[in-house]
Write a protein that holds these residues in place. Structure first.
Motif, PDB file in Angstrom:
ATOM      1  N   LEU A 216       7.556  31.119  14.603  1.00 12.45           N
ATOM      2  CA  LEU A 216       7.122  32.243  15.430  1.00 12.45           C
ATOM      3  C   LEU A 216       8.322  32.777  16.199  1.00 12.45           C
ATOM      4  CD1 LEU A 216       3.934  30.499  16.898  1.00 12.45           C
ATOM      5  CD2 LEU A 216       4.091  31.901  14.835  1.00 12.45           C
ATOM      6  N   CYS A 217       8.727  34.005  15.904  1.00  6.16           N
ATOM      7  CA  CYS A 217       9.887  34.622  16.564  1.00  6.16           C
ATOM      8  C   CYS A 217       9.395  35.512  17.701  1.00  6.16           C
ATOM      9  CB  CYS A 217      10.698  35.436  15.557  1.00  6.16           C
ATOM     10  SG  CYS A 217      11.407  34.430  14.244  1.00  6.16           S
ATOM     11  N   LEU A 218       9.433  35.004  18.908  1.00  3.57           N
ATOM     12  CA  LEU A 218       8.866  35.722  20.051  1.00  3.57           C
ATOM     13  C   LEU A 218       9.541  37.065  20.331  1.00  3.57           C
ATOM     14  CD1 LEU A 218       8.121  32.801  22.544  1.00  3.57           C
ATOM     15  CD2 LEU A 218       6.652  33.811  20.799  1.00  3.57           C
ATOM     16  N   PRO A 219      10.863  37.192  20.211  1.00  6.17           N
ATOM     17  CA  PRO A 219      11.480  38.495  20.506  1.00  6.17           C
ATOM     18  C   PRO A 219      10.975  39.620  19.602  1.00  6.17           C
ATOM     19  CG  PRO A 219      13.144  36.777  20.478  1.00  6.17           C
ATOM     20  CD  PRO A 219      11.888  36.172  19.941  1.00  6.17           C
ATOM     21  N   ASN A 220      10.533  39.284  18.398  1.00  7.09           N
ATOM     22  CA  ASN A 220      10.065  40.303  17.458  1.00  7.09           C
ATOM     23  C   ASN A 220       8.602  40.670  17.664  1.00  7.09           C
ATOM     24  OD1 ASN A 220      12.578  40.191  16.394  1.00  7.09           O
ATOM     25  ND2 ASN A 220      12.013  39.150  14.497  1.00  7.09           N
ATOM     26  N   PHE A 221       7.920  39.929  18.534  1.00  6.38           N
ATOM     27  CA  PHE A 221       6.514  40.234  18.807  1.00  6.38           C
ATOM     28  C   PHE A 221       6.457  41.248  19.954  1.00  6.38           C
ATOM     29  CE2 PHE A 221       2.459  39.506  20.951  1.00  6.38           C
ATOM     30  CZ  PHE A 221       1.578  39.612  19.892  1.00  6.38           C
ATOM     31  N   ARG A 222       6.019  42.452  19.657  1.00  8.17           N
ATOM     32  CA  ARG A 222       6.064  43.529  20.658  1.00  8.17           C
ATOM     33  C   ARG A 222       4.700  44.161  20.920  1.00  8.17           C
ATOM     34  NH1 ARG A 222      10.271  44.294  17.056  1.00  8.17           N
ATOM     35  NH2 ARG A 222      12.345  43.767  17.891  1.00  8.17           N
ATOM     36  N   LYS A 223       3.637  43.512  20.552  1.00  8.81           N
ATOM     37  CA  LYS A 223       2.311  44.083  20.754  1.00  8.81           C
ATOM     38  C   LYS A 223       1.945  44.091  22.245  1.00  8.81           C
ATOM     39  CE  LYS A 223       0.255  43.004  16.262  1.00  8.81           C
ATOM     40  NZ  LYS A 223      -0.892  42.376  15.555  1.00  8.81           N
ATOM     41  N   GLU A 224       1.268  45.167  22.662  1.00  9.04           N
ATOM     42  CA  GLU A 224       0.765  45.268  24.029  1.00  9.04           C
ATOM     43  C   GLU A 224      -0.654  44.716  24.088  1.00  9.04           C
ATOM     44  OE1 GLU A 224       2.675  46.171  26.443  1.00  9.04           O
ATOM     45  OE2 GLU A 224       4.355  46.696  25.136  1.00  9.04           O
ATOM     46  N   GLU A 225      -1.175  44.589  25.296  1.00  8.09           N
ATOM     47  CA  GLU A 225      -2.505  43.990  25.477  1.00  8.09           C
ATOM     48  C   GLU A 225      -3.571  44.688  24.641  1.00  8.09           C
ATOM     49  OE1 GLU A 225      -3.841  43.319  29.425  1.00  8.09           O
ATOM     50  OE2 GLU A 225      -1.935  42.543  30.142  1.00  8.09           O
TER      51      GLU A 225
ATOM     52  N   SER B 223       0.817  -1.219   0.000  1.00  8.23           N
ATOM     53  CA  SER B 223       0.000   0.000   0.000  1.00  8.23           C
ATOM     54  C   SER B 223       0.847   1.264   0.000  1.00  8.23           C
ATOM     55  CB  SER B 223      -0.933   0.016   1.223  1.00  8.23           C
ATOM     56  OG  SER B 223      -0.188  -0.046   2.427  1.00  8.23           O
ATOM     57  N   GLY B 224       2.131   1.140   0.367  1.00 10.27           N
ATOM     58  CA  GLY B 224       2.999   2.313   0.394  1.00 10.27           C
ATOM     59  C   GLY B 224       3.758   2.540  -0.901  1.00 10.27           C
ATOM     60  N   ASN B 225       3.520   1.708  -1.905  1.00  9.54           N
ATOM     61  CA  ASN B 225       4.263   1.825  -3.155  1.00  9.54           C
ATOM     62  C   ASN B 225       3.948   3.100  -3.929  1.00  9.54           C
ATOM     63  OD1 ASN B 225       5.484  -0.579  -2.613  1.00  9.54           O
ATOM     64  ND2 ASN B 225       4.179  -1.807  -3.948  1.00  9.54           N
ATOM     65  N   THR B 226       2.812   3.725  -3.651  1.00 11.21           N
ATOM     66  CA  THR B 226       2.419   4.923  -4.392  1.00 11.21           C
ATOM     67  C   THR B 226       3.042   6.187  -3.805  1.00 11.21           C
ATOM     68  OG1 THR B 226       0.445   5.147  -3.012  1.00 11.21           O
ATOM     69  CG2 THR B 226       0.211   3.913  -5.067  1.00 11.21           C
ATOM     70  N   TYR B 227       3.660   6.084  -2.634  1.00 12.02           N
ATOM     71  CA  TYR B 227       4.257   7.242  -1.957  1.00 12.02           C
ATOM     72  C   TYR B 227       3.248   8.379  -1.768  1.00 12.02           C
ATOM     73  CZ  TYR B 227       8.880   5.169  -2.144  1.00 12.02           C
ATOM     74  OH  TYR B 227       9.941   4.349  -1.957  1.00 12.02           O
ATOM     75  N   GLU B 228       2.033   8.028  -1.346  1.00 11.55           N
ATOM     76  CA  GLU B 228       1.034   9.044  -1.017  1.00 11.55           C
ATOM     77  C   GLU B 228       1.392   9.605   0.360  1.00 11.55           C
ATOM     78  OE1 GLU B 228      -1.458  10.428  -2.622  1.00 11.55           O
ATOM     79  OE2 GLU B 228      -0.982   9.327  -4.450  1.00 11.55           O
ATOM     80  N   LEU B 229       2.121  10.703   0.381  1.00 12.30           N
ATOM     81  CA  LEU B 229       2.633  11.236   1.639  1.00 12.30           C
ATOM     82  C   LEU B 229       1.587  12.066   2.366  1.00 12.30           C
ATOM     83  CD1 LEU B 229       6.150  12.433   0.423  1.00 12.30           C
ATOM     84  CD2 LEU B 229       5.513  10.219   1.364  1.00 12.30           C
ATOM     85  N   PRO B 230       1.598  12.025   3.704  1.00  8.95           N
ATOM     86  CA  PRO B 230       0.675  12.858   4.484  1.00  8.95           C
ATOM     87  C   PRO B 230       1.195  14.292   4.545  1.00  8.95           C
ATOM     88  CG  PRO B 230       2.099  11.645   5.950  1.00  8.95           C
ATOM     89  CD  PRO B 230       2.440  11.183   4.551  1.00  8.95           C
ATOM     90  N   GLU B 231       0.325  15.214   4.921  1.00  9.58           N
ATOM     91  CA  GLU B 231       0.756  16.600   5.115  1.00  9.58           C
ATOM     92  C   GLU B 231       1.560  16.706   6.413  1.00  9.58           C
ATOM     93  OE1 GLU B 231      -2.457  19.342   4.925  1.00  9.58           O
ATOM     94  OE2 GLU B 231      -3.276  18.499   3.086  1.00  9.58           O
ATOM     95  N   VAL B 232       2.677  17.412   6.365  1.00  5.13           N
ATOM     96  CA  VAL B 232       3.518  17.607   7.540  1.00  5.13           C
ATOM     97  C   VAL B 232       3.863  19.093   7.660  1.00  5.13           C
ATOM     98  CG1 VAL B 232       5.775  17.143   8.578  1.00  5.13           C
ATOM     99  CG2 VAL B 232       4.501  15.287   7.495  1.00  5.13           C
ATOM    100  N   TYR B 233       3.621  19.655   8.836  1.00  7.47           N
ATOM    101  CA  TYR B 233       3.962  21.053   9.084  1.00  7.47           C
ATOM    102  C   TYR B 233       4.831  21.143  10.336  1.00  7.47           C
ATOM    103  CZ  TYR B 233       0.322  22.039   5.692  1.00  7.47           C
ATOM    104  OH  TYR B 233      -0.421  22.062   4.536  1.00  7.47           O
ATOM    105  N   PHE B 234       5.930  21.832  10.199  1.00  4.13           N
ATOM    106  CA  PHE B 234       6.843  22.053  11.317  1.00  4.13           C
ATOM    107  C   PHE B 234       6.505  23.407  11.931  1.00  4.13           C
ATOM    108  CE2 PHE B 234      10.539  23.697  13.384  1.00  4.13           C
ATOM    109  CZ  PHE B 234      11.239  22.620  13.882  1.00  4.13           C
ATOM    110  N   ILE B 235       6.193  23.418  13.240  1.00  2.00           N
ATOM    111  CA  ILE B 235       5.885  24.667  13.940  1.00  2.00           C
ATOM    112  C   ILE B 235       7.021  24.947  14.915  1.00  2.00           C
ATOM    113  CG2 ILE B 235       4.267  25.867  15.449  1.00  2.00           C
ATOM    114  CD1 ILE B 235       2.073  24.052  14.345  1.00  2.00           C
ATOM    115  N   GLY B 236       7.727  26.035  14.678  1.00  2.00           N
ATOM    116  CA  GLY B 236       8.859  26.390  15.538  1.00  2.00           C
ATOM    117  C   GLY B 236       8.570  27.660  16.326  1.00  2.00           C
ATOM    118  N   ILE B 237       8.630  27.556  17.654  1.00  2.00           N
ATOM    119  CA  ILE B 237       8.475  28.723  18.522  1.00  2.00           C
ATOM    120  C   ILE B 237       9.877  29.127  18.969  1.00  2.00           C
ATOM    121  CG2 ILE B 237       7.402  29.616  20.625  1.00  2.00           C
ATOM    122  CD1 ILE B 237       5.307  27.392  20.326  1.00  2.00           C
TER     123      ILE B 237
END
Length: 210
Positions: free
Chosen positions: A69-78, A18-32
């Motif tokens: 997501l680059c936290l140091p660059n996020f400078r919004k106040e409440e 069943s893996g011969n078709t290389y139907e790959l799943p969606e993969v997302y890397f989330i970096g904080i």
């Protein structure tokens, strides 16, 4: 990012035919990230990276992406927080300084994170008590589920026994009815009651009632 994403894709490929078709799943890397990715563009806090065709400037493959997501660059106040993205970024950046959920955050969405944070900050004695309470809860749930399973198995067994007995009764009733039909036909053909009783297995009294 590429290394770990590639390893994940490799493990998710279906083995065998069943893996011969290389139907790959969606993969997302989330970096904080707790550092700026680009010192020049220090106001940018969200990067959405995909595989791209350099000449056409179009997305080449839509099942692999890197969200950074680059936290140091996020400078919004409440007062500037509007979207859910802003809420998450604000929470990630200020989590270590917050003692309670800010009013602009929805407790139904963000409450669990604060619960997890409180547990992770427990001292060793309180953590032990917390783990014991979890064990008691899990034991009680296991006992309840086991009791339900046993009860269900007993119910199924009892139901099967009743069904089998009912089936046997129906078979017996059907056999008796067929005997009476055969005896009645033999009577109409002139057979003696005693002869019919010997052949069919009914009593002479039952045959005479027919």
């Amino acid at each position: 990012m590429v290394y770990y994403s590639s390893r994940l894709i490799h493990t998710l490929v279906t083995r065998g035919h069943s893996g011969n078709t290389y139907e790959l799943p969606e993969v997302y890397f989330i970096g904080i990230l707790n550092f700026a990715l680009d010192n020049i563009d220090n106001d940018r806090y969200y990067y959405d990276v995909v595989l791209c065709d350099r000449e056409k400037g179009e997305q080449f493959y839509d099942k692999l992406g890197f969200k950074l997501l680059c936290l140091p660059n996020f400078r919004k106040e409440e007062v500037e927080i509007k979207s859910f993205m802003d809420m998450w970024l604000y929470l990630f950046k200020h989590m270590s300084k917050l003692n309670e959920i800010p009013k602009f955050l929805d407790k139904r969405v963000f409450g669990l994170i604060f619960d997890i944070g409180e547990v992770s900050n427990l001292n060793s004695e309180d953590m032990k008590a917390y783990e014991l309470s979890l064990k008691d809860k899990r034991d009680a749930e296991s006992i309840r589920l086991t009791a339900e399973r046993i009860g269900m198995e007993k119910g199924i067994k009892k139901g099967m026994e009743k069904g089998i007995e009912k089936g046997r009764e129906e078979e017996r009733a059907k056999a008796e009815a067929e005997k009476r039909i055969s005896a009645l036909k033999m009577l109409k053909s002139g057979f003696d009651s005693k002869v019919i009783a010997d052949i069919i297995g009914l009593s002479i009294e039952e045959i005479e009632k027919l």
